[in-house]
Write a protein that holds these residues in place. Sequence first.
Motif, PDB file in Angstrom:
ATOM      1  N   THR A  21       0.848  -1.187   0.000  1.00  0.00           N
ATOM      2  CA  THR A  21       0.000   0.000   0.000  1.00  0.00           C
ATOM      3  C   THR A  21       0.889   1.244   0.000  1.00  0.00           C
ATOM      4  N   HIS A  73       0.780   5.772  -1.018  1.00  0.00           N
ATOM      5  CA  HIS A  73      -0.116   6.936  -1.001  1.00  0.00           C
ATOM      6  C   HIS A  73       0.278   7.912  -2.099  1.00  0.00           C
ATOM      7  N   LEU A  96      -9.068   9.589 -11.031  1.00  0.00           N
ATOM      8  CA  LEU A  96      -7.811   8.902 -10.762  1.00  0.00           C
ATOM      9  C   LEU A  96      -7.738   7.632 -11.607  1.00  0.00           C
ATOM     10  N   ALA A 143      -4.910   4.457 -13.372  1.00  0.00           N
ATOM     11  CA  ALA A 143      -3.608   3.801 -13.466  1.00  0.00           C
ATOM     12  C   ALA A 143      -3.536   3.074 -14.799  1.00  0.00           C
ATOM     13  N   ILE A 193      -2.620  -2.025 -10.063  1.00  0.00           N
ATOM     14  CA  ILE A 193      -2.847  -0.893  -9.161  1.00  0.00           C
ATOM     15  C   ILE A 193      -4.342  -0.707  -8.921  1.00  0.00           C
ATOM     16  N   THR A 194      -4.695  -0.574  -7.655  1.00  0.00           N
ATOM     17  CA  THR A 194      -6.073  -0.279  -7.270  1.00  0.00           C
ATOM     18  C   THR A 194      -6.097   1.065  -6.558  1.00  0.00           C
ATOM     19  N   VAL A 195      -6.935   1.990  -7.057  1.00  0.00           N
ATOM     20  CA  VAL A 195      -7.030   3.325  -6.495  1.00  0.00           C
ATOM     21  C   VAL A 195      -8.467   3.798  -6.636  1.00  0.00           C
ATOM     22  N   PHE A 209      -3.229   3.860  -2.369  1.00  0.00           N
ATOM     23  CA  PHE A 209      -3.444   2.980  -3.515  1.00  0.00           C
ATOM     24  C   PHE A 209      -2.646   1.703  -3.259  1.00  0.00           C
ATOM     25  N   THR A 210      -3.113   0.620  -3.848  1.00  0.00           N
ATOM     26  CA  THR A 210      -2.517  -0.691  -3.606  1.00  0.00           C
ATOM     27  C   THR A 210      -1.920  -1.239  -4.893  1.00  0.00           C
ATOM     28  N   ILE A 230       0.358   6.336 -12.553  1.00  0.00           N
ATOM     29  CA  ILE A 230      -0.891   6.685 -11.878  1.00  0.00           C
ATOM     30  C   ILE A 230      -1.059   8.189 -11.997  1.00  0.00           C
TER      31      ILE A 230
END
Length: 355
Positions: free
Chosen positions: A63, A65, A80, A82, A109-111, A127-128, A144
Motif C-alpha cells: 500500500t 499513497h 484517478l 492507473a 494498481i487499485t485506487v 493505492f494498492t 498513476i
Amino acid sequence: MKALRLVVAALALVGVTALAAPLPATATEEESPVTWAVSPADESGPDGRSWVELELDPGEAATEHLAVRNFGDREVTFALTAADGYFTPTGRFNMLPSDTESVAAGTWITVADQVTVAPGGTAVLPFTVQAPEDATPGDHAAGIAASIYTESADEGAGLGVESRVGFRVMTRVTGTVQPGLDVDTNPNYVISWNPFEPGMIELEYTLENTGNVRLSVSGSVEHGGSTYPAPDSEQALPIELLPGDRRSVSIQVPDVWPLGPVMLPLTITQGVIAPDGETETLDPVELEVTAWAIPWPHLIIILALALVIAGLFWGRRRRTKQIEHLVDEAREAGRREAAQAPPRDDADPVADPRS
C-alpha cells in the motif's frame, strides 16, 4: 449538422527528474484555470519522492499513497487512473491513454475512481499494488495520474480535452535477474561539400533490452584521440531502458577524411537499476564498427573526366583510322584503274622514202 466531438489527452508524468510545474488546464472559458500536481506521499502528505519504487514477491501486495494538490481558486473533482507505463522514443516516461486498455502492471494498481480537492488544498489517498501470483521476475512499469476532462463548443464543434498529471510506479518482482542487451550498428559517412575538408561519420546504433530488468545505458566512440560524445555533454548522459525497450541513438564523429574503411571502437556502458535507485555496473559491450569513408562524388567526377578524355581519345583514333581507310581506298582504286587501262603505242609512223 451534427456536432463534431474531438477528445484530446494531455499527460505530464514524472520521469527521471522531480515533478515539473503543474500542468494548467482550462475548465471553461468562463471559469478560472485549474492547476494541480500529483506526487508520491505518505499518510501525512508529499514525501519528496519523484516516483514509487517497489520490490514484491509474486502474489504480494503493498500500500502506497499519493497526494493531489489543487493550486486553483475553486474546488475540483479529479479522476484517478492507473495504466501500463513506457518510455517514449525521446526517453520520457509516459502511460497508456485512458482509451487504451492496460494488460500489464497498470492492472496491478487499485485506487479510488476520483477525489475532490478544495481550492489550495491537498488530498492524500492510498493505492494498492498487487503483484499477480504468476508475475514474472524483473521490472514492471506503470503510471498513476489525476485528470480532469473539459469540453467547449465552438460553432457546433465539440472539443474535449483530458489533462492528466501523475508519476510512475515501478515494481521489481523478485526472482532471477537476467540483464540482456543487443546492439545493432549502422554507420554512415557524410562527405563534406568542400573537397578540401574532411567529412563526418554518423554512427547510429539501436539498443534493445532483452533482459527482464531496467538498464542504464550510454555509448561512446573513440576517434583521433577524442571521445564522442564528449563525456561532459548532455548526449553522454545514460538512457534508461525497460525490459523489451528499443531505442536508437546517433553519434557524430567529425574530421574524417574519405580514405576508405575507418575503424570506430564503440563502447556501450551498462548497468542494472536497482529498486533503491542504485546502479549495478555490468561489463561493457565493446564493438569494432567499420565505416566506409568513400569519396563517391569525387570518384564520380574523376570517372566522368576519364570518360570524357577516353571519348576524345577514341574519337580522334576513329577519325585517324577513317582517314587512313579513305587513303587506302583511294590508292587501291588507282591501282585498279591502272591495271584495267589498254596499252598505248606512242611511236609515230615513218614514211617510206621509196614511195
